[in-house]
Design an enzyme around this catalytic site. Structure first.
Site, PDB file in Angstrom:
ATOM      1  N   GLY A  99       2.895  -1.035   3.941  1.00  0.00           N
ATOM      2  CA  GLY A  99       2.771   0.274   4.538  1.00  0.00           C
ATOM      3  C   GLY A  99       3.831   1.020   4.011  1.00  0.00           C
ATOM      4  O   GLY A  99       4.896   0.497   3.351  1.00  0.00           O
ATOM      5  N   GLU A 117      -6.674  -4.707  10.053  1.00  0.00           N
ATOM      6  CA  GLU A 117      -5.687  -3.385  10.846  1.00  0.00           C
ATOM      7  C   GLU A 117      -6.217  -2.776  11.177  1.00  0.00           C
ATOM      8  O   GLU A 117      -7.127  -1.609  11.429  1.00  0.00           O
ATOM      9  CB  GLU A 117      -5.579  -2.272   8.940  1.00  0.00           C
ATOM     10  CG  GLU A 117      -4.543  -3.367   7.170  1.00  0.00           C
ATOM     11  CD  GLU A 117      -4.126  -1.977   6.755  1.00  0.00           C
ATOM     12  OE1 GLU A 117      -2.845  -2.412   6.649  1.00  0.00           O
ATOM     13  OE2 GLU A 117      -4.954  -0.973   6.475  1.00  0.00           O
ATOM     14  N   SER A 142       1.828  -2.123  10.343  1.00  0.00           N
ATOM     15  CA  SER A 142       3.491  -2.470  10.993  1.00  0.00           C
ATOM     16  C   SER A 142       4.403  -3.029  10.565  1.00  0.00           C
ATOM     17  O   SER A 142       5.241  -3.466  11.525  1.00  0.00           O
ATOM     18  CB  SER A 142       4.088  -1.502  12.260  1.00  0.00           C
ATOM     19  OG  SER A 142       3.386  -0.629  12.211  1.00  0.00           O
ATOM     20  N   GLU A 175      -7.170   4.966   6.799  1.00  0.00           N
ATOM     21  CA  GLU A 175      -7.269   6.746   6.776  1.00  0.00           C
ATOM     22  C   GLU A 175      -8.264   7.206   5.957  1.00  0.00           C
ATOM     23  O   GLU A 175      -8.451   8.164   5.771  1.00  0.00           O
ATOM     24  CB  GLU A 175      -5.310   6.479   6.140  1.00  0.00           C
ATOM     25  CG  GLU A 175      -4.802   5.978   6.886  1.00  0.00           C
ATOM     26  CD  GLU A 175      -3.678   5.807   6.535  1.00  0.00           C
ATOM     27  OE1 GLU A 175      -3.311   6.218   5.206  1.00  0.00           O
ATOM     28  OE2 GLU A 175      -2.525   5.292   7.116  1.00  0.00           O
ATOM     29  N   ASN A 199       0.241  -1.306  -0.751  1.00  0.00           N
ATOM     30  CA  ASN A 199       0.053   0.532   0.175  1.00  0.00           C
ATOM     31  C   ASN A 199       0.895   1.179  -0.185  1.00  0.00           C
ATOM     32  O   ASN A 199       1.495   1.619   1.200  1.00  0.00           O
ATOM     33  CB  ASN A 199      -0.999  -0.574   1.082  1.00  0.00           C
ATOM     34  CG  ASN A 199      -1.826   0.886   1.224  1.00  0.00           C
ATOM     35  OD1 ASN A 199      -1.885   1.627   0.263  1.00  0.00           O
ATOM     36  ND2 ASN A 199      -2.313   1.235   2.990  1.00  0.00           N
TER      37      ASN A 199
HETATM   38  P1  PGA Z   1       1.906   0.513   8.184  1.00  0.00           P
HETATM   39  O1  PGA Z   1       0.581   0.888   6.851  1.00  0.00           O
HETATM   40  O2  PGA Z   1       2.667  -0.662   7.164  1.00  0.00           O
HETATM   41  O3  PGA Z   1       2.385   1.770   7.583  1.00  0.00           O
HETATM   42  O4  PGA Z   1       1.491   0.151   9.209  1.00  0.00           O
HETATM   43  C1  PGA Z   1       0.585  -0.369   6.663  1.00  0.00           C
HETATM   44  C2  PGA Z   1      -1.651   0.175   5.642  1.00  0.00           C
HETATM   45  O5  PGA Z   1      -2.218   1.463   6.848  1.00  0.00           O
HETATM   46  O6  PGA Z   1      -2.082   0.015   5.715  1.00  0.00           O
END
Ligand code: PGA
Length: 264
Positions: free
Chosen positions: A233, A167, A212, A97, A9
């Site tokens: 992400g 998530e 993360s 988000e 992502n």
């Molecule tokens: P992250 O984001 O790996 O930076 O925590 C994951 C996501 O928002 O899909």
């Protein structure tokens, strides 16, 4: 046996030259990792670049925000048929988000899901709890509500055409992934809920974890029985890290996981 799926992502990051370097290296270093599937989701302006570079390869691509409408006066929106012209096979739906800023609700997500499957695009549907919901012990309740809104809209057979991603909002972008045992308990719970409607769909649908994920925590996550991959992400912006995550997906076999469990 469900194949692992690793989804980058890339959020609102990237540029034509940095995407090019990322995709070149990813193509070269994952082409022999044949036990898992790989997807890269980018902002709309880069879809043509992905189509040009990834067409005919082992890597699929997708967007991060498809319109729930099919056509019409929707300034600024991008339709499923437009995504198909650029070869998209996936679309991320219901990401926290987008939920957080009020652009996305359970209902709009469910409508978007329906539009995507009708067009033949695979939704990657995100569910997740906030820190407050987690601390209040409401993770099951919240994720079940989010899952149910899609099932009510498209039925369990419709759900089967997508991918789920748990998530937790409190793990995204924090550098602190949820513990593998917690992830397993939520994914197991969601799968069990789906099984009450259709055991075959529950056994076959892929459920990812996101929040993360990085090269050092991913193998243990992948070795949890209900974890079918990751939505990545920040670590997808670091090419060597992302390739390590793809490698872990490829290697998370029963034999390898038996060693991981014995080690921990
Ligand atoms: P992250 O984001 O790996 O930076 O925590 C994951 C996501 O928002 O899909």
């Amino acid at each position: 046996m469900r194949r692992k799926l690793v989804v980058a992502n890339r959020k609102m990051y990237g540029s034509i030259p940095t995407n090019q370097a990322f995709l070149r290296e990813l193509l070269a270093k994952t082409h022999d990792l044949k036990n898992a599937d790989y997807v890269v989701c980018v902002p709309h302006p880069y879809l043509y670049q992905l189509q040009s570079m990834l067409i005919g390869s082992h890597i699929a691509w997708g967007d991060q925000h498809m319109s729930r409408f099919t056509l019409g006066a929707h300034t600024g929106s991008v339709s499923a048929s437009m995504l198909l012209e650029f070869g998209c096979q996936y679309t991320i739906i219901g990401h926290s988000e987008r939920r957080a800023w009020g652009y996305e609700t359970d209902i709009t997500s469910a409508e978007r899901f329906a539009t995507a499957i009708k067009a033949g695009i695979k939704p990657i549907y995100c569910v997740g709890d906030t820190r407050d919901e987690y601390l209040a012990g409401e993770t099951d309740k919240v994720t079940f509500r989010q899952l149910s809104s899609v099932i009510e809209h498209v039925g369990v057979q419709g759900l089967a055409k997508g991918v789920l991603a748990y998530e937790p909002v409190w793990a995204i972008g924090t550098g602190k992934a949820a513990k593998p045992e917690h992830v397993q308990s939520i994914l197991g719970f969601l799968r069990a809920q789906i099984a009450t409607l259709d055991a075959k769909v529950a056994a076959e649908i892929r459920i990812l974890y996101g929040g993360s994920v990085n090269a050092s925590n991913v193998l243990k996550l992948f070795c949890m029985p209900d974890v079918d991959g990751a939505l990545v992400g920040a670590a997808s912006l670091n090419t060597p890290q992302f390739i390590e995550i793809c490698r872990a997906a490829n290697e998370a076999t029963d034999a390898r996981c038996a060693l991981v469990v014995a080690d921990s």
